[in-house]
Design an enzyme around this catalytic site. Structure first.
Site, short mmCIF file in Angstrom:
data_model
loop_
_atom_site.label_atom_id
_atom_site.label_comp_id
_atom_site.label_asym_id
_atom_site.label_seq_id
_atom_site.Cartn_x
_atom_site.Cartn_y
_atom_site.Cartn_z
NE ARG A 115 37.12 38.16 45.71
CZ ARG A 115 36.21 38.97 46.26
NH1 ARG A 115 35.86 40.10 45.63
NH2 ARG A 115 35.68 38.69 47.44
CD GLU A 161 56.70 30.65 42.93
OE1 GLU A 161 57.34 29.58 42.95
OE2 GLU A 161 56.82 31.55 43.80
CB ALA A 205 71.67 34.06 40.84
#
Length: 270
Positions: free
Chosen positions: A28, A140, A57
């Site tokens: 950025r 992620e 899990a």
């Protein structure tokens, strides 16, 4: 209960989150310094709680020996954008990076969930240099607009409160809120250029004012005290009047005077 040392297990994930946050914040900053548009508004990161890892899990029937590959969001990065269009632009930038590998993507912006959830997810493999050598961890990356993030944060809190069993009334109101957030994003996209122009003008004005103050300080450095005081007085009056045209003239005069100072002191103008 799994008997592993969770502190040691999570260390590479913690390192990955910190490094990825720095890299996206640097992206950025670099784009802004190049005076190019930066699709990143801000970046956050987190490590999944141990209780959440165990619950996931169990829910997905993942053996505890397989959680490093079976649970892909132990390390999570969240990147917020101003506009929906920025999401796909940023995803393209991430795809071309050489310091991480995109394994797959989930586009919940185009194909939003039944609940109304919208976000763009990228599962990446990221190499971490630990004290014992390289370790590749999964992370992620969630890319959202500010409106999407506000809605998702509220939904997450409510799901936690109701243990994923939201009352029908709450679920319906959340859906309506998601639609409202989507409408807001579309409205912002429709005036995107006007917003960007206004933000650029604000940044340009801030840079101009900062430049004037820096040049006045330079006069003190060259012992041009009386002139520095006079310019500071002019600056104060211009600031009270919000006279940007006057600031531009002030910057030009200060720039010429500083060049003269450098020439007299034998300094390079570069």
């Amino acid at each position: 209960m799994d008997g592993r040392d969770w502190k040691k297990f999570l260390l590479p994930y913690e390192q990955a989150v910190e490094e990825l946050k720095v890299k996206f914040k640097t992206m950025r900053s670099e784009l802004k310094k190049r005076e190019e548009y930066a699709p990143i508004e801000f970046v956050t990161g987190r490590i999944k709680r141990i209780s959440s890892i165990l619950e996931k899990a169990k829910r997905l029937s993942i053996d505890m020996d397989d959680i490093e590959r079976g649970i892909e969001d132990i390390a999570g990065i969240r990147i917020m954008c101003q506009f929906v269009e920025d999401i796909h632009s940023l995803a393209e930038l991430i795809r071309h990076r050489k310091d991480m590998t995109v394994l797959y993507e989930k586009d919940y912006v185009t194909n939003f969930k039944e609940s109304g959830y919208r976000s763009f997810h990228m599962i990446v493999e990221y190499p971490v240099q630990t004290a014992l050598g390289y370790k590749h961890v999964l992370a992620e990356i969630q890319i959202r607009t500010l409106a999407m993030n506000f809605w998702a944060t509220i939904e997450h809190s409510l799901n936690y409160k109701y243990r994923d069993s939201l009352p029908d009334e709450v679920r319906e109101r959340l859906k309506k809120s998601a639609e409202a957030a989507f409408i807001l994003d579309n409205e912002m996209s429709s005036i995107r250029q006007e917003i960007l122009d206004a933000q650029k003008n604000f940044e340009d004005d801030a840079k101009l004012i900062q430049k004037c103050l820096t040049l006045i300080q330079d006069l003190y450095f060259y012992h041009r005290i009386s002139e520095a005081i006079a310019f500071q007085s002019r600056f104060n009056n211009l600031w009270l009047d919000r006279d940007l045209t006057g600031f531009k003239q002030l910057e030009e005069e200060l720039g010429l005077l500083i060049k003269e100072c450098k020439k007299k002191s034998g300094e390079s103008e570069g």
